[in-house]
Design an enzyme around this catalytic site. Structure first.
Site, PDB file in Angstrom:
ATOM      1  N   ASN A 149      21.266 -35.690  21.708  1.00  0.00           N
ATOM      2  CA  ASN A 149      20.677 -35.759  23.042  1.00  0.00           C
ATOM      3  C   ASN A 149      19.997 -37.108  23.211  1.00  0.00           C
ATOM      4  O   ASN A 149      20.617 -38.146  22.997  1.00  0.00           O
ATOM      5  CB  ASN A 149      19.735 -34.570  23.251  1.00  0.00           C
ATOM      6  CG  ASN A 149      19.686 -34.103  24.685  1.00  0.00           C
ATOM      7  OD1 ASN A 149      19.659 -34.919  25.611  1.00  0.00           O
ATOM      8  ND2 ASN A 149      19.671 -32.806  24.897  1.00  0.00           N
ATOM      9  N   ASP A 211      14.871 -32.890  23.576  1.00  0.00           N
ATOM     10  CA  ASP A 211      15.820 -33.284  24.618  1.00  0.00           C
ATOM     11  C   ASP A 211      15.646 -34.794  24.840  1.00  0.00           C
ATOM     12  O   ASP A 211      15.669 -35.566  23.892  1.00  0.00           O
ATOM     13  CB  ASP A 211      15.560 -32.440  25.866  1.00  0.00           C
ATOM     14  CG  ASP A 211      16.718 -32.406  26.847  1.00  0.00           C
ATOM     15  OD1 ASP A 211      17.452 -33.400  26.950  1.00  0.00           O
ATOM     16  OD2 ASP A 211      16.865 -31.384  27.545  1.00  0.00           O
TER      17      ASP A 211
END
Length: 299
Positions: A149, A211
Site C-alpha cells: 500500500n 494504509d
C-alpha cells in the site's frame, strides 16, 4: 499528547493518495473519479478525471504528474501543459487493482496492487511490486507482499519502505543504482498476522492495517490504520509511539505530511472503505493535524 483535528474539506466520496506539491494539496477521489487540488484554506478545485478510479500519484523530473488508474491497472500521465494520456499498462503484473505508488528522484515509479479482487470478495493472495522506468520498461521488483500500500523513499534515496495492509507492518528494501530492490527486511512488525485467506478475518484480527503513509525527519512513519479508525506514528521496529483517533464514525485511509513547514498531516477520512457505500454518499472528509517533526523523503 492531545492533537487537534481540523476539518479542511467535506463532501468527498473517498479521498486517497494525498500529496503536498507546489504549495497545495493534491488528492484523488475514488468515486468521483477525479484528481483535485486543495488549498491550505480548504478550496477544492477539480483538475482532471481518471475514469477507472484514481489513487496514488507522484511527479516525474520533467514536472509531469503520474496517477494510478486502479481498475484498468494502468498509470496515466498529466503533462506540464495539462494533456492527460496513457503512461503504463500494468495489467500483466498486477493481480488486483493497482493502488499506491511512489516516484524516486530519477523518475522511476514503484507501484503496488491489491493482489486479489478485494471488492469482489475473492480470497486474499500475494501481490507483486512493479517498477516503471522512464523509458516505459515494467519490471517486477518484489514478490509475495501482503497487500502493498502506501510507500515512502528515504531522503538519501537509498531505501524504499512499503506498508503491508494485511501484514500488520512495513517491509524495506535497498534501492540499487539500476532501481532494483535488494536486502528485503522487516522495517516494522506490529503483530503476528493470522493464517487466513479471508480478508475480513485478517482485517478483523485487531492488528493495525497500515494504509497510506508518510515519512518524517526522525525516520518514523505516520500511517492511516484502515481498521483502527486512527492515524499512528510508528518507529523502526514496530513500536507505535503516538496514536490519534478519528472523530466518531470516521476511519482513516491515507495521510501525508506537508504544508510550508512540513508539519501539517493531511488525513483522508470516511466512514468505511466499501465501494457500495462510499460511491453513493458524500461523507468523506479531509482533516488536518499539526505535528512536531516535519516531513522527509518521498512522496
Amino acid at each position: 499528547m492531545a492533537r487537534e483535528l481540523t476539518t479542511l474539506v467535506t463532501g468527498g466520496k473517498f479521498y486517497e493518495g494525498p500529496r503536498w506539491h507546489d504549495g497545495q494539496w493534491w488528492v484523488s477521489d475514488f468515486y468521483r473519479r477525479s484528481v483535485f487540488t486543495v488549498t491550505t484554506d480548504g478550496v477544492e478545485t477539480h483538475q482532471f478525471d481518471v475514469d477507472e478510479q484514481p489513487s496514488g500519484m507522484g511527479w516525474l523530473p520533467d514536472g509531469s504528474l503520474v496517477v494510478v488508474s486502479m481498475k484498468d491497472r494502468h498509470l496515466v500521465r498529466r503533462a506540464p501543459d495539462g494533456t492527460v494520456g496513457h503512461y503504463a499498462d500494468l495489467s500483466s503484473v498486477a493481480g488486483g487493482h493497482v493502488n499506491d505508488m511512489v516516484v524516486d528522484d530519477r523518475g522511476r515509479v514503484y507501484v503496488g496492487n491489491f493482489g486479489f479482487d478485494l471488492m469482489g470478495g475473492a480470497p486474499m493472495g500475494p501481490a507483486d511490486l512493479a517498477r516503471v522506468d522512464p523509458d516505459g520498461t515494467i519490471t517486477v521488483v518484489a514478490e509475495g507482499l501482503h497487500f502493498p500500500n502506501g510507500s515512502v523513499i528515504t531522503p538519501d534515496g537509498s531505501t524504499l519502505i512499503v506498508a503491508e495492509t494485511t501484514g500488520a507492518g512495513f517491509v524495506a528494501f535497498t534501492i540499487t543504482d539500476d532501481g532494483s530492490l535488494v536486502d528485503r527486511r522487516v522495517w516494522a512488525s506490529m503483530g503476528d498476522v493470522p493464517d487466513t485467506t479471508d480478508v475480513m478475518e485478517a482485517l478483523g484480527s485487531g492488528l493495525p492495517a497500515p494504509d497510506g503513509c508518510t515519512l518524517d525527519a526522525e525516520g518514523h512513519i505516520w500511517f492511516a490504520d484502515a481498521v483502527g479508525a486512527r492515524v499512528a506514528r510508528v518507529a523502526p521496529g514496530g513500536e507505535i509511539v503516538e496514536s490519534v483517533p478519528m472523530p466518531d464514525g470516521l476511519g482513516a485511509f491515507a495521510c501525508q505530511l506537508g504544508g510550508e513547514d512540513g508539519r501539517t498531516l493531511l488525513i483522508c477520512a470516511a466512514p468505511d472503505f466499501f465501494e457500495h457505500s462510499r460511491s453513493v454518499a458524500d461523507e468523506a472528509v479531509l482533516l488536518t493535524m499539526q505535528v512536531d517533526v516535519p516531513h522527509a523523503g518521498r512522496p
